[in-house]
Design a protein around this motif. Structure first.
Motif, PDB file in Angstrom:
ATOM      1  N   ARG A   1       0.838  -1.208   0.000  1.00 15.97           N
ATOM      2  CA  ARG A   1       0.000   0.000   0.000  1.00 15.97           C
ATOM      3  C   ARG A   1       0.871   1.256   0.000  1.00 15.97           C
ATOM      4  NH1 ARG A   1      -2.775  -2.761   4.130  1.00 15.97           N
ATOM      5  NH2 ARG A   1      -2.172  -1.135   5.628  1.00 15.97           N
TER       6      ARG A   1
ATOM      7  N   ILE B   1       2.358   1.717  -3.509  1.00 15.70           N
ATOM      8  CA  ILE B   1       1.375   2.279  -4.442  1.00 15.70           C
ATOM      9  C   ILE B   1       1.226   3.781  -4.207  1.00 15.70           C
ATOM     10  CG2 ILE B   1      -1.070   2.293  -5.070  1.00 15.70           C
ATOM     11  CD1 ILE B   1      -1.066  -0.763  -4.426  1.00 15.70           C
ATOM     12  N   ALA B   2       1.102   4.170  -2.944  1.00 18.25           N
ATOM     13  CA  ALA B   2       0.955   5.588  -2.617  1.00 18.25           C
ATOM     14  C   ALA B   2       2.183   6.374  -3.058  1.00 18.25           C
ATOM     15  CB  ALA B   2       0.722   5.754  -1.115  1.00 18.25           C
TER      16      ALA B   2
ATOM     17  N   TYR C   1       2.198   6.799  -6.878  1.00 16.38           N
ATOM     18  CA  TYR C   1       1.284   7.864  -7.304  1.00 16.38           C
ATOM     19  C   TYR C   1       1.856   9.240  -6.980  1.00 16.38           C
ATOM     20  CZ  TYR C   1      -2.894   5.935  -9.431  1.00 16.38           C
ATOM     21  OH  TYR C   1      -3.768   5.384 -10.332  1.00 16.38           O
TER      22      TYR C   1
ATOM     23  N   LEU D   1      -1.572  10.185  -1.432  1.00 16.97           N
ATOM     24  CA  LEU D   1      -2.550   9.193  -0.991  1.00 16.97           C
ATOM     25  C   LEU D   1      -2.197   8.703   0.407  1.00 16.97           C
ATOM     26  CD1 LEU D   1      -2.758   7.041  -4.257  1.00 16.97           C
ATOM     27  CD2 LEU D   1      -4.527   8.607  -3.422  1.00 16.97           C
TER      28      LEU D   1
ATOM     29  N   PRO E   1      -1.957   5.645   2.589  1.00 16.07           N
ATOM     30  CA  PRO E   1      -1.896   4.208   2.260  1.00 16.07           C
ATOM     31  C   PRO E   1      -2.952   3.354   2.960  1.00 16.07           C
ATOM     32  CG  PRO E   1       0.299   5.063   2.718  1.00 16.07           C
ATOM     33  CD  PRO E   1      -0.668   6.142   3.095  1.00 16.07           C
TER      34      PRO E   1
ATOM     35  N   GLU F   1      -6.803   5.165   1.457  1.00 19.83           N
ATOM     36  CA  GLU F   1      -7.056   5.588   0.084  1.00 19.83           C
ATOM     37  C   GLU F   1      -6.410   4.669  -0.947  1.00 19.83           C
ATOM     38  OE1 GLU F   1      -7.531  10.396   0.894  1.00 19.83           O
ATOM     39  OE2 GLU F   1      -5.586   9.627   0.221  1.00 19.83           O
ATOM     40  N   VAL F   2      -5.982   3.490  -0.514  1.00 15.24           N
ATOM     41  CA  VAL F   2      -5.325   2.517  -1.398  1.00 15.24           C
ATOM     42  C   VAL F   2      -5.861   1.129  -1.084  1.00 15.24           C
ATOM     43  CG1 VAL F   2      -3.141   1.424  -2.041  1.00 15.24           C
ATOM     44  CG2 VAL F   2      -3.201   3.879  -1.560  1.00 15.24           C
TER      45      VAL F   2
ATOM     46  N   LYS G   1     -10.469  13.735  -5.309  1.00 16.18           N
ATOM     47  CA  LYS G   1     -10.639  12.643  -4.340  1.00 16.18           C
ATOM     48  C   LYS G   1     -11.956  12.742  -3.573  1.00 16.18           C
ATOM     49  CE  LYS G   1      -6.654  12.701  -2.109  1.00 16.18           C
ATOM     50  NZ  LYS G   1      -5.634  12.258  -1.110  1.00 16.18           N
TER      51      LYS G   1
ATOM     52  N   MET H   1      -4.831  -2.197  -8.447  1.00 16.44           N
ATOM     53  CA  MET H   1      -5.185  -1.375  -7.301  1.00 16.44           C
ATOM     54  C   MET H   1      -6.296  -0.405  -7.644  1.00 16.44           C
ATOM     55  SD  MET H   1      -2.656   0.191  -9.147  1.00 16.44           S
ATOM     56  CE  MET H   1      -1.000  -0.079  -8.560  1.00 16.44           C
TER      57      MET H   1
ATOM     58  N   VAL I   1      -7.463   3.441  -6.046  1.00 14.49           N
ATOM     59  CA  VAL I   1      -7.007   4.490  -5.143  1.00 14.49           C
ATOM     60  C   VAL I   1      -7.952   5.687  -5.248  1.00 14.49           C
ATOM     61  CG1 VAL I   1      -4.606   3.748  -5.401  1.00 14.49           C
ATOM     62  CG2 VAL I   1      -5.477   5.569  -6.862  1.00 14.49           C
TER      63      VAL I   1
ATOM     64  N   ILE J   1     -13.208   3.485  -1.271  1.00 15.70           N
ATOM     65  CA  ILE J   1     -12.229   2.436  -1.002  1.00 15.70           C
ATOM     66  C   ILE J   1     -12.702   1.543   0.140  1.00 15.70           C
ATOM     67  CG2 ILE J   1      -9.867   1.967  -0.236  1.00 15.70           C
ATOM     68  CD1 ILE J   1     -10.001   3.098  -3.060  1.00 15.70           C
TER      69      ILE J   1
END
Length: 388
Positions: free
Chosen positions: A74, A77-78, A81, A89, A91, A94-95, A227, A249, A251, A257
């Motif tokens: 997570r 991924i954040a 981005y 984001l 983690p 929002e992921v 968002k 994923m 996000v 989410i």
């Protein structure tokens, strides 16, 4: 025996039917070149394969994986981005890692659409947006997009009464099947429209890193305030040639989410731990090989576009994605022309009508086939015989 009514509304998945048809032709001795699916043939980088091999031996990864993904993934991924799009984001809220983005895409309607409620689905578009809605007993409201408008929806054309009844709208840029692009200005209009009518935007962005000629794709989450109303799906399938690993994923909006996570905990499990570890390395590791990979697809794009033009088939040279979206010649329907290419030349393409009514008159051709098959297709297209 009795089947659920929704099954009667659910057409066969186009690629499953195509695979069976091609297998039968090959079994009969036909040399088929398959340009139907966007299944990357460029190998997964060695460093990711080595990561996978090591992670498989971890006792931790033999146990049930966490539904919400490892914290390390997570965070990766954040961070990706943040570095790629400048989008911040959280983690933990929002992921959400997915077993391939298709899983989450199919669950959107189940999470946010009650029976009889409407979802706005672009036409043409990736079929799962529509099929997920059908499986949730929602109502698919077609949102026509046309070539003259760059394959972008016109939000001003949406009936306000319908907009007030819709809970979800699907967007997808760079687009499948058309390879159309959208800029930040378009996403700003989309976010403003969605906020006005309190509609969730589900943006599917798996082709963000498959780009050519200097183009760089945006994220809808780069729009200030996005968002509050939007989530974005992405996948390692295309970017890192990890389609078989099933890792993606979603996000963005924390409430969306959270609800998708609740659906996930009740109908499936988390991503296999070794795949999560590999995805973490993919997102945080060396990215320098990606432009060279894109160059492979660009060369194929140019060869096939040139061959189609020589065959008097009109096609736009895409700046992103894995597909050519070409006009069928005058006098043909999409399915009939796709069948002609298959029967006459042994070239399998996807009828544009498979993606919606607005796809009639077009066909899609994937770039994810080996170079020698691209060269063979170029040779065969030179011999195309059209009815006059």
């Amino acid at each position: 025996m009795k089947f659920a009514n929704r099954i009667e509304k659910l057409p066969p998945y186009v690629f499953a039917g195509t695979a069976a048809k091609l297998a039968a032709l090959r079994a009969s001795g036909v040399d088929v070149l398959n340009f139907t699916m966007g299944d990357p043939d460029v190998p997964t980088p060695d460093y990711l394969l080595e990561t996978m091999c090591e992670a498989i031996h971890s006792p931790e990864n033999a146990r049930y994986p966490d539904y919400f993904g490892k914290p390390s993934l997570r965070r990766a991924i954040a961070d990706w981005y943040g570095s790629r799009f400048g989008v911040q984001l959280e983690p933990d809220t929002e992921v959400l890692p997915l077993i391939g983005s298709k899983e989450g895409i199919a669950n959107v309607a189940l999470a946010f659409v009650d029976p009889g409620e409407a979802v706005l689905v672009p036409d043409p578009s990736y079929p799962v947006y529509k099929f997920g809605t059908i499986m949730a007993d929602g109502v698919v409201c077609s949102l026509p997009v046309i070539e003259d408008n760059g394959w972008l929806p016109d939000f001003d054309s949406i009936d306000p009464q319908l907009a007030r009844q819709v809970n979800v709208i699907w967007l997808n840029y760079p687009n499948n099947p058309t390879s159309a692009l959208a800029d930040i200005g378009f996403f700003e209009r989309a976010v403003a429209w969605a906020k006005k009518y309190d509609v969730i935007i589900a943006h599917d962005n798996p082709y963000s890193e498959i780009t050519y000629d200097g183009y760089r794709a945006p994220s809808i989450l780069q729009v200030p305030g996005a968002k509050e109303i939007a989530v974005e799906f992405n996948s390692l399938s295309k970017t890192y040639s990890m389609a078989g690993n099933r890792i993606g994923m979603v996000v963005g909006n924390a409430e969306v989410i959270n609800v998708l996570g609740r659906i996930k905990t009740n109908i499936d499990s988390g991503v296999y731990g070794a795949v999560q570890d590999t995805a973490t390395v993919a997102l945080t590791g060396d990215q320098s090989w990606i432009p060279a990979r894109n160059e492979i697809y660009r060369r194929r794009r140019d060869k096939l576009c040139d061959a189609l033009c020589l065959a008097e088939i009109s096609v736009t040279r895409p700046r992103a994605g894995l597909y050519l979206w070409a006009h069928v010649p005058d006098g043909y329907r999409s399915a009939a022309f796709a069948d002609l290419l298959l029967q006459q030349l042994g070239i399998a393409v996807t009828s544009g009508a498979s993606y919606g009514q607005q796809g009639e008159g077009y066909f899609r051709m994937s770039l994810t086939v080996p170079d020698h098959e691209v060269d063979a297709a170029v040779t065969r297209l030179a011999g195309l015989q059209l009815d006059t």
